[in-house]
Motif scaffolding. Sequence first.
Motif, short mmCIF file in Angstrom:
data_model
loop_
_atom_site.label_atom_id
_atom_site.label_comp_id
_atom_site.label_asym_id
_atom_site.label_seq_id
_atom_site.Cartn_x
_atom_site.Cartn_y
_atom_site.Cartn_z
N LEU A 1 -6.34 -0.26 -8.72
CA LEU A 1 -5.53 0.54 -9.66
C LEU A 1 -6.25 1.86 -9.97
N VAL A 2 -6.97 2.37 -9.02
CA VAL A 2 -7.82 3.53 -9.25
C VAL A 2 -7.02 4.79 -9.60
N SER A 3 -5.75 4.88 -9.19
CA SER A 3 -4.95 6.08 -9.49
C SER A 3 -4.20 5.99 -10.81
N LEU A 4 -4.17 4.83 -11.43
CA LEU A 4 -3.38 4.63 -12.63
C LEU A 4 -3.95 5.43 -13.80
N THR A 5 -3.08 6.26 -14.44
CA THR A 5 -3.51 7.07 -15.58
C THR A 5 -2.86 6.64 -16.89
N ILE B 1 -6.76 -6.13 -6.96
CA ILE B 1 -5.38 -5.65 -6.93
C ILE B 1 -5.23 -4.53 -5.91
N ASN B 2 -6.09 -4.53 -4.89
CA ASN B 2 -5.96 -3.55 -3.82
C ASN B 2 -4.58 -3.67 -3.18
N GLY B 3 -3.96 -2.53 -3.05
CA GLY B 3 -2.59 -2.47 -2.55
C GLY B 3 -1.70 -1.67 -3.48
N LEU B 4 -2.11 -1.55 -4.74
CA LEU B 4 -1.37 -0.76 -5.72
C LEU B 4 -2.07 0.58 -5.98
N ASN B 5 -2.85 1.00 -4.99
CA ASN B 5 -3.72 2.17 -5.17
C ASN B 5 -2.98 3.48 -5.43
N SER B 6 -1.71 3.57 -5.07
CA SER B 6 -0.97 4.84 -5.23
C SER B 6 -0.22 4.92 -6.55
N ILE B 7 -0.23 3.88 -7.34
CA ILE B 7 0.50 3.87 -8.61
C ILE B 7 -0.26 4.70 -9.63
N THR B 8 0.40 5.73 -10.17
CA THR B 8 -0.24 6.59 -11.17
C THR B 8 0.25 6.30 -12.59
N ALA C 1 0.80 -1.23 0.00
CA ALA C 1 0.00 0.00 0.00
C ALA C 1 0.83 1.27 0.00
N SER C 2 2.10 1.21 0.47
CA SER C 2 2.94 2.41 0.47
C SER C 2 3.67 2.62 -0.86
N LEU C 3 3.61 1.65 -1.72
CA LEU C 3 4.33 1.73 -3.00
C LEU C 3 3.67 2.76 -3.91
#
Length: 817
Positions: free
Chosen positions: A554-558, A527-534, A507-509
């Motif tokens: 992957l909600v932050s992935l653009t 895939i909860n845990g990769l939420n900060s990956i843009t 989650a900190s990644l």
Amino acid sequence: IQYNNTLGICDARSICEYLVSPNGSVAISGNPSNCSTKEQIEDACAAHCLVEGIVFTSQSEIDDYQINYPDCNSIEGDVTIMGADIENLNGLSNLISIWGNLTISQNPLLPSLVSLNNLDLIGGDLIITGNENLISFSGMSYINSIYGNLEIIGNNIASLNGLYNLESVWGDLIIKQNPLLVDLEELGNLIYIAGNLDIGINASMTSLNGLESITNIGGSVEIYENALSSIDGLQGIASTGENLVLSGISDIVDLSSLNSDLSIGANITISSNPNLLNLEGLENINHINGTLSIENNLSLISLSGIGYWVSIGENLSIAHNPELANLQGLNYVFGVGGDLTVFDNQSLDDISGLHNISNIGGLLSIHENGSLTSLSGLGNINPGSIIGLSIFNNGLLTTCDVQSICDYLASPNGTIEVYNNYTGCNSPEEVEAACVSQCLPNGITFMTQEQIDDFQTDYPDCTEIEGDVEIEGNTITNLDGLINIQLIDGELEIHDNNQLSSLLGLASLSSINGSISIHNNPQLSNINGLNSITNIDGHLFVSYNQNLVNFSGLVSLTTIDYSFNVSFNDALIDFNGLYNLISIGNLFTIDSNPALEDMTGLNQLENVGGSLTFFNNTSLANMSGLESLTSVGSNLYIEDNPLLASVTALSGITEIGNMLYISNNDAIASLSGLDSIQPNSITDLTITNNETLSTCHVQSICDYLISPNGTILIENNAPGCNTQTEVYDACWVKVNEASAIENKIQIFPNPAKNTITILNPSKVEIKEVIIYSPSGSVILQKKSAVNTIDISKLQPGLYFVEVKTEMGNVRRKLIVE
């Protein structure tokens, strides 16, 4: 000299001299007139004169030419015409050939070359320069080849009228400093230039149209400081022997008009183009023999479009691009043969797009980049390939301790300059100190739950892993021990973990500078845990995860810079979780996901840089979720989706970059939804074995069938779409019954001989009129509003006329008598 069907000129000096005193046999026959017998060639040779050439400096010398040199119509040497009082060239009207150079220069009163209308051969250069009143090239119409350079410099001509039969230039073509020249339309038959193409400093030139037929340039292409709004006209050029230079082109925003298969022999320079936004158009180049320079482009925000460039033979220079924020687009470059320079890009804060470069052959120079904070992206360069290191005047740069820099400082091959950066990177000593505290530069593999649990004990303060991370183990149930990891500078692979049900330990990644692979994790449902990956700098592979239902996490992935592959995930229903994904840099493959029903969750996706493939998704019923998608960079491939009934959600796609392939989709009845694809973006068309498909006559397909860019295969579908002819006929019915009735446009007379008139009683705006041959070739094109069109030059026979209006397109058959 025998049986050369188009040979009309044989009186070259060597032939003439041989016939006077032959050393052996002479056999001349079966050629066209003027070259069919020995006697004909000897007669032509006899007319040669002025071996040393001639210079005309006054009108009287022009007027007296035929008196002073009777019967001299074939000049052996150079001809120069340069005189302040020369007003016409009437005295030279008998000239048939000039075997040397023809120079027409500094004749301020000369308005026309019409008196040279019998000239059909120039054996050397044609140089026309500094004739301020010259308005036409009429008189050059018999010239189809120039055997030296063609130089048109510093004249006040508005067009190249008179050069319309020119087919080849065996030297350089130079057109520059002609302030009134608007376009190059009269060069429409030119197909080959052996030397350079140099077009520059023509202040009124808004178009390169006229160069479309040129396929190969033996030297360089240099286009600079014109008033161009696009580089349309260069699309036919498939190769250059040397450089490509595009500089000072004020209004271009991308390079999409370049040939998709363009090959460059040496350097590429893209510079001083103030409105250039990206490099789209360079996608298929995979190697540059020379240097790549991208400099002084004030609006450049992206290097997207560079595609699959594997190597750069000499230097790579990215400099003075004030709006460029990252180097994504260079992701596939693996080697640079010379210097790597990143200089004075004031918005640049991310160079991770360079992470695949493993070797350079010169200086590594990073300086004057005011927003850059980290050299992450340079870590994979072999330090032995770095010849010198310069890192200076980057005011915010604090992280220089990437692996390549650390190793180079430990054993340098050349100079070291590190100064005037931010603390941590302000001297070689600061960087070396940071290198000592590096974390796992060679990466780490976790194979047991115990290794996961002990990570923080074994590697205290290790929050940024320099290398790859691999997680593979039958006993691994969670990743909680990795909660402190914030950055992975390499790849992340999570595969073959039979008991892993959650990625929450990551989650900190927030950043991964390589690819992500999630493969064969049977208990993983999201895939909860990769939420900060843009952003993913590499690929995203998600496959063989039997219980994965969606992409929640992957909600932050653009953006995904490379490919996105989703395959063999048995429980995957949709793409929920990818709500913010806008762009996929390369392939997007959806393969063998048996529960997938639609594409919900991809509602923001606008661009797929490579192929878009839907294959063997047995529950896929429609494409809902892809309504925002506008472009596909390569193939659009839809095959073996037995329940797929609709593609209407693809209605936003306006271009693809290769094949449109639709096969073995048993439930689809109509291709409605593909209407907006530009037909010229389709290279090949295949529609086969769709047993219920009866409606194929959507606009894009109809337009492609009229003027195809490649192959066509239509078979084994339902009636109405079972053959190319059936679709073609349906297109005509659609146009004639709908558009023609709506717009009431007619063509009169029909049949016609000399002109046709477009009858337009409803007064809709006519944007373009195109006349096609029966095979689909464009015969005549008018891009402005017209009512009457001259067809007197068309051969008798059947043609098709397409009238493009603001309300739709109308197609009519035309008989020319």
